[in-house]
Write a protein that holds these residues in place. Structure first.
Motif, PDB file in Angstrom:
ATOM      1  N   UNK A  12       0.838  -1.203   0.000  1.00 25.93           N
ATOM      2  CA  UNK A  12       0.000   0.000   0.000  1.00 25.93           C
ATOM      3  C   UNK A  12       0.874   1.255   0.000  1.00 25.93           C
ATOM      4  N   UNK A  13       1.871   1.274   0.869  1.00 34.84           N
ATOM      5  CA  UNK A  13       2.773   2.444   0.926  1.00 34.84           C
ATOM      6  C   UNK A  13       3.519   2.631  -0.388  1.00 34.84           C
ATOM      7  N   UNK A  14       3.993   1.540  -0.952  1.00 35.08           N
ATOM      8  CA  UNK A  14       4.789   1.618  -2.181  1.00 35.08           C
ATOM      9  C   UNK A  14       3.962   2.004  -3.396  1.00 35.08           C
ATOM     10  N   UNK A  15       2.661   1.692  -3.375  1.00 32.71           N
ATOM     11  CA  UNK A  15       1.829   1.928  -4.564  1.00 32.71           C
ATOM     12  C   UNK A  15       0.939   3.161  -4.455  1.00 32.71           C
ATOM     13  N   UNK A  16       0.675   3.606  -3.234  1.00 32.47           N
ATOM     14  CA  UNK A  16      -0.261   4.717  -3.055  1.00 32.47           C
ATOM     15  C   UNK A  16      -1.706   4.264  -2.993  1.00 32.47           C
ATOM     16  N   UNK A  17      -1.943   2.956  -2.994  1.00 33.31           N
ATOM     17  CA  UNK A  17      -3.288   2.386  -2.906  1.00 33.31           C
ATOM     18  C   UNK A  17      -3.469   1.850  -1.492  1.00 33.31           C
ATOM     19  N   UNK A  18      -4.553   2.218  -0.834  1.00 33.26           N
ATOM     20  CA  UNK A  18      -4.759   1.765   0.535  1.00 33.26           C
ATOM     21  C   UNK A  18      -4.926   0.247   0.585  1.00 33.26           C
ATOM     22  N   UNK A  50       3.820  -2.725  -9.072  1.00 26.52           N
ATOM     23  CA  UNK A  50       3.810  -2.007 -10.346  1.00 26.52           C
ATOM     24  C   UNK A  50       2.383  -1.940 -10.908  1.00 26.52           C
ATOM     25  N   UNK A  51       1.671  -3.051 -10.833  1.00 29.48           N
ATOM     26  CA  UNK A  51       0.273  -3.094 -11.280  1.00 29.48           C
ATOM     27  C   UNK A  51      -0.576  -2.166 -10.420  1.00 29.48           C
ATOM     28  N   UNK A  52      -0.363  -2.186  -9.111  1.00 31.33           N
ATOM     29  CA  UNK A  52      -1.126  -1.304  -8.214  1.00 31.33           C
ATOM     30  C   UNK A  52      -0.863   0.166  -8.521  1.00 31.33           C
ATOM     31  N   UNK A  53       0.373   0.503  -8.839  1.00 29.89           N
ATOM     32  CA  UNK A  53       0.687   1.895  -9.222  1.00 29.89           C
ATOM     33  C   UNK A  53      -0.044   2.279 -10.508  1.00 29.89           C
ATOM     34  N   UNK A  54      -0.100   1.341 -11.450  1.00 29.90           N
ATOM     35  CA  UNK A  54      -0.839   1.558 -12.700  1.00 29.90           C
ATOM     36  C   UNK A  54      -2.297   1.866 -12.382  1.00 29.90           C
ATOM     37  N   UNK A  55      -2.915   1.043 -11.531  1.00 21.99           N
ATOM     38  CA  UNK A  55      -4.314   1.235 -11.149  1.00 21.99           C
ATOM     39  C   UNK A  55      -4.484   2.580 -10.446  1.00 21.99           C
ATOM     40  N   UNK A  56      -3.572   2.894  -9.551  1.00 22.27           N
ATOM     41  CA  UNK A  56      -3.644   4.166  -8.811  1.00 22.27           C
ATOM     42  C   UNK A  56      -3.594   5.353  -9.768  1.00 22.27           C
ATOM     43  N   UNK A  57      -2.692   5.312 -10.708  1.00 20.03           N
ATOM     44  CA  UNK A  57      -2.569   6.415 -11.666  1.00 20.03           C
ATOM     45  C   UNK A  57      -3.816   6.528 -12.540  1.00 20.03           C
TER      46      UNK A  57
END
Length: 134
Positions: A12-18, A50-57
């Motif tokens: 969560x911390x690394x991706x910005x997604x809770x 990396x996938x979570x960051x994609x979703x977050x963006x």
């Protein structure tokens, strides 16, 4: 080579997604279910983050979860045509333009109502009258 195994909190911390949203995305099948330890804790790889960051963006840009699912599929399909991605982005831009126009109209209406309100001790209020007229 062994990949890093991150807990849901670290992912969560690394991706910005809770963590709550990560669990939700897994539950609806937007992202793959995480690997689990013997005691049931979720573990995430660098690729998962990396996938979570994609979703977050994509969420930051206002894409719906359904659209994000399509974008993820396109991203992961190396034989895709970029025209498909562009078409989805153009469609989203059209929807955003429509929402912006609607919000600008709301703002103009509220600005007009606020300007017609005396804003003093009187009980009559054109803003409330307008809301009640609907």
């Amino acid at each position: 080579m062994q990949q890093a195994a991150l807990t849901i909190g670290d992912a969560a911390k690394a991706s910005g997604v809770s963590a709550k949203m990560i669990r939700h995305y897994e539950s609806i099948g937007l992202i793959d279910a995480a690997r689990r330890t013997d005691s049931g804790y979720r573990l995430y790889s660098d690729q998962d983050v990396h996938v979570l960051r994609f979703v977050h963006r994509a969420r930051e840009l206002g894409f719906s979860l359904e659209q994000i699912g399509v974008l993820l599929s396109l991203w992961q399909d190396k034989s895709r045509a970029s025209a498909d991605v562009r078409a989805l982005a153009r469609s989203h831009i059209t929807a955003l333009d429509r929402k912006i126009a609607e919000m600008q109209a709301m703002r103009r209406t509220l600005e007009s109502l606020a300007a017609s309100c005396h804003g003093d001790a009187r009980s009559d209020c054109p803003i409330l009258d307008d809301l009640a007229a609907s």
